[in-house]
Design a protein around this motif. Structure first.
Motif, PDB file in Angstrom:
ATOM      1  N   GLY A 124       0.810  -1.212   0.000  1.00  0.00           N
ATOM      2  CA  GLY A 124       0.000   0.000   0.000  1.00  0.00           C
ATOM      3  C   GLY A 124       0.844   1.263   0.000  1.00  0.00           C
ATOM      4  O   GLY A 124       0.538   2.232  -0.709  1.00  0.00           O
ATOM      5  N   VAL A 125       1.917   1.258   0.787  1.00  0.00           N
ATOM      6  CA  VAL A 125       2.801   2.429   0.841  1.00  0.00           C
ATOM      7  C   VAL A 125       3.549   2.592  -0.478  1.00  0.00           C
ATOM      8  O   VAL A 125       3.724   3.717  -0.973  1.00  0.00           O
ATOM      9  CB  VAL A 125       3.773   2.307   2.025  1.00  0.00           C
ATOM     10  CG1 VAL A 125       4.850   3.390   1.968  1.00  0.00           C
ATOM     11  CG2 VAL A 125       3.015   2.397   3.347  1.00  0.00           C
ATOM     12  N   ALA A 130       4.348   5.674  -5.388  1.00  0.00           N
ATOM     13  CA  ALA A 130       4.429   5.733  -6.848  1.00  0.00           C
ATOM     14  C   ALA A 130       3.405   6.709  -7.419  1.00  0.00           C
ATOM     15  O   ALA A 130       3.709   7.471  -8.343  1.00  0.00           O
ATOM     16  CB  ALA A 130       4.213   4.340  -7.437  1.00  0.00           C
ATOM     17  N   LEU A 131       2.211   6.710  -6.862  1.00  0.00           N
ATOM     18  CA  LEU A 131       1.180   7.654  -7.298  1.00  0.00           C
ATOM     19  C   LEU A 131       1.617   9.093  -7.020  1.00  0.00           C
ATOM     20  O   LEU A 131       1.399   9.992  -7.832  1.00  0.00           O
ATOM     21  CB  LEU A 131      -0.139   7.364  -6.576  1.00  0.00           C
ATOM     22  CG  LEU A 131      -0.866   6.072  -6.967  1.00  0.00           C
ATOM     23  CD1 LEU A 131      -2.008   5.794  -6.000  1.00  0.00           C
ATOM     24  CD2 LEU A 131      -1.412   6.167  -8.389  1.00  0.00           C
ATOM     25  N   THR A 132       2.265   9.279  -5.875  1.00  0.00           N
ATOM     26  CA  THR A 132       2.747  10.615  -5.512  1.00  0.00           C
ATOM     27  C   THR A 132       3.880  11.047  -6.434  1.00  0.00           C
ATOM     28  O   THR A 132       3.901  12.184  -6.926  1.00  0.00           O
ATOM     29  CB  THR A 132       3.226  10.624  -4.052  1.00  0.00           C
ATOM     30  OG1 THR A 132       2.152  10.208  -3.201  1.00  0.00           O
ATOM     31  CG2 THR A 132       3.682  12.017  -3.636  1.00  0.00           C
ATOM     32  N   ALA A 221       1.478  -5.586 -14.559  1.00  0.00           N
ATOM     33  CA  ALA A 221       0.564  -4.452 -14.647  1.00  0.00           C
ATOM     34  C   ALA A 221       1.046  -3.272 -13.806  1.00  0.00           C
ATOM     35  O   ALA A 221       1.013  -2.116 -14.257  1.00  0.00           O
ATOM     36  CB  ALA A 221      -0.838  -4.882 -14.201  1.00  0.00           C
ATOM     37  N   LEU A 222       1.518  -3.551 -12.595  1.00  0.00           N
ATOM     38  CA  LEU A 222       1.957  -2.463 -11.718  1.00  0.00           C
ATOM     39  C   LEU A 222       3.279  -1.864 -12.181  1.00  0.00           C
ATOM     40  O   LEU A 222       3.552  -0.682 -11.945  1.00  0.00           O
ATOM     41  CB  LEU A 222       2.060  -2.953 -10.278  1.00  0.00           C
ATOM     42  CG  LEU A 222       0.739  -3.392  -9.643  1.00  0.00           C
ATOM     43  CD1 LEU A 222       0.920  -3.685  -8.160  1.00  0.00           C
ATOM     44  CD2 LEU A 222      -0.337  -2.353  -9.845  1.00  0.00           C
ATOM     45  N   LEU A 228       6.472   0.043 -10.685  1.00  0.00           N
ATOM     46  CA  LEU A 228       6.806  -0.718  -9.483  1.00  0.00           C
ATOM     47  C   LEU A 228       7.390  -2.082  -9.845  1.00  0.00           C
ATOM     48  O   LEU A 228       6.937  -2.732 -10.778  1.00  0.00           O
ATOM     49  CB  LEU A 228       5.564  -0.914  -8.609  1.00  0.00           C
ATOM     50  CG  LEU A 228       5.002   0.363  -7.982  1.00  0.00           C
ATOM     51  CD1 LEU A 228       3.674   0.080  -7.299  1.00  0.00           C
ATOM     52  CD2 LEU A 228       5.977   0.935  -6.980  1.00  0.00           C
ATOM     53  N   THR A 229       8.394  -2.508  -9.088  1.00  0.00           N
ATOM     54  CA  THR A 229       9.018  -3.811  -9.282  1.00  0.00           C
ATOM     55  C   THR A 229       9.240  -4.484  -7.941  1.00  0.00           C
ATOM     56  O   THR A 229       9.209  -3.838  -6.883  1.00  0.00           O
ATOM     57  CB  THR A 229      10.380  -3.681 -10.002  1.00  0.00           C
ATOM     58  OG1 THR A 229      11.232  -2.825  -9.217  1.00  0.00           O
ATOM     59  CG2 THR A 229      10.209  -3.080 -11.397  1.00  0.00           C
ATOM     60  N   GLU A 230       9.465  -5.800  -7.953  1.00  0.00           N
ATOM     61  CA  GLU A 230       9.784  -6.582  -6.752  1.00  0.00           C
ATOM     62  C   GLU A 230       8.780  -6.298  -5.632  1.00  0.00           C
ATOM     63  O   GLU A 230       9.138  -5.876  -4.543  1.00  0.00           O
ATOM     64  CB  GLU A 230      11.215  -6.277  -6.280  1.00  0.00           C
ATOM     65  CG  GLU A 230      12.263  -6.606  -7.324  1.00  0.00           C
ATOM     66  CD  GLU A 230      13.665  -6.294  -6.842  1.00  0.00           C
ATOM     67  OE1 GLU A 230      13.816  -5.883  -5.657  1.00  0.00           O
ATOM     68  OE2 GLU A 230      14.613  -6.458  -7.619  1.00  0.00           O
ATOM     69  N   LEU A 231       7.514  -6.576  -5.928  1.00  0.00           N
ATOM     70  CA  LEU A 231       6.459  -6.280  -4.963  1.00  0.00           C
ATOM     71  C   LEU A 231       6.050  -7.476  -4.129  1.00  0.00           C
ATOM     72  O   LEU A 231       5.205  -7.342  -3.254  1.00  0.00           O
ATOM     73  CB  LEU A 231       5.228  -5.740  -5.712  1.00  0.00           C
ATOM     74  CG  LEU A 231       5.390  -4.329  -6.274  1.00  0.00           C
ATOM     75  CD1 LEU A 231       4.235  -3.981  -7.171  1.00  0.00           C
ATOM     76  CD2 LEU A 231       5.519  -3.327  -5.139  1.00  0.00           C
ATOM     77  N   ASP A 232       6.572  -8.648  -4.350  1.00  0.00           N
ATOM     78  CA  ASP A 232       6.143  -9.811  -3.591  1.00  0.00           C
ATOM     79  C   ASP A 232       7.325 -10.510  -2.947  1.00  0.00           C
ATOM     80  O   ASP A 232       8.420 -10.419  -3.456  1.00  0.00           O
ATOM     81  CB  ASP A 232       5.387 -10.776  -4.495  1.00  0.00           C
ATOM     82  CG  ASP A 232       4.417 -11.649  -3.715  1.00  0.00           C
ATOM     83  OD1 ASP A 232       4.151 -11.312  -2.560  1.00  0.00           O
ATOM     84  OD2 ASP A 232       3.945 -12.643  -4.263  1.00  0.00           O
TER      85      ASP A 232
END
Length: 232
Positions: A124-125, A130-132, A221-222, A228-232
């Protein structure tokens, strides 16, 4: 009754380990039966009923009945925000998990989870940052969705404009993350982002709890949407 007395009465609703555990479980945004909450809290069904009656009377929960089942959920997003804000202010943080299973569950919650109806944890952060960074959210100006952000939500994510019209609930809200100790995106925009990610199977729930993980499709997609990368 004075304001001080009313506040003390309200605070007493959460000043019980069982009721607190029930409320935290309901932060997944779904409706639970009394039996499911009893199992989760490790108490008898009769004890659960007494606790639920107090939480319902105090306005923290709402209920619906279907056949012989009684379903309860948090009364509204404001209650979820209150619980998350209180939890984020606990010191020195979450106690160390005991046992491999507890440690695994704790690690999953920290990586990514739902906070009522929006994304929290490191996921979430990261999405909020990324949106910011892309100029879609303005955190310096009071945590607001920018015009570019509205276009991104409607055009890139495909959210219907009428589903972003703020009423009693703000379009965007800074929600202090209780594991990251930084803000993630709440409000209507946060809810629509989470809803879209789940619907498109970019993010999937882990078991029946609040923890979520980014799927292989979600990784692509992200990365395309937000870099964004390496999210999991």
């Amino acid at each position: 009754m004075s304001d001080a007395s009313e506040l003390a009465t309200f605070a007493a609703l959460l000043a019980d380990r069982t009721r607190a555990a029930m409320c935290l479980a309901l932060l997944d945004g779904r409706a639970w039966t009394a039996g499911e909450l009893a199992t989760h809290a490790g108490v008898a069904r009769s004890t659960t009923t007494e606790h639920l009656d107090r939480l319902l009377a105090g306005g923290l929960l709402t209920e619906a009945r279907q056949g012989r089942h009684r379903y309860v959920r948090l009364a509204d997003p404001g209650v979820a925000a209150l619980l998350e804000d209180i939890t984020a202010r606990l010191e020195p943080g979450l106690p160390p998990a005991r046992g491999l299973r507890a440690a695994t569950a704790d690690a999953a919650l920290r990586r990514g989870r739902t906070c009522y109806d929006h994304l929290a944890g490191r996921l979430g952060v990261a999405v909020t940052d990324a949106l910011t960074g892309a100029g879609l959210i303005d955190q310096a100006g009071g945590f607001a969705v920018t015009d570019d952000g509205l276009n991104w939500l409607t055009e890139r994510l495909g959210v219907a404009p009428e589903r972003l019209r703020a009423g009693r609930r703000p379009l965007a809200r800074a929600c202090l993350d209780w594991t990251e100790r930084r803000s993630h995106l709440g409000g209507l925009a946060g809810a629509r982002v989470c809803e879209t990610f789940l619907d498109r199977r970019w993010v999937a729930r882990i078991g029946s709890g609040r923890a979520v993980r980014v799927t292989p499709d979600g990784q692509g997609a992200l990365h395309e949407l937000l870099g964004l990368t390496e999210l999991d």
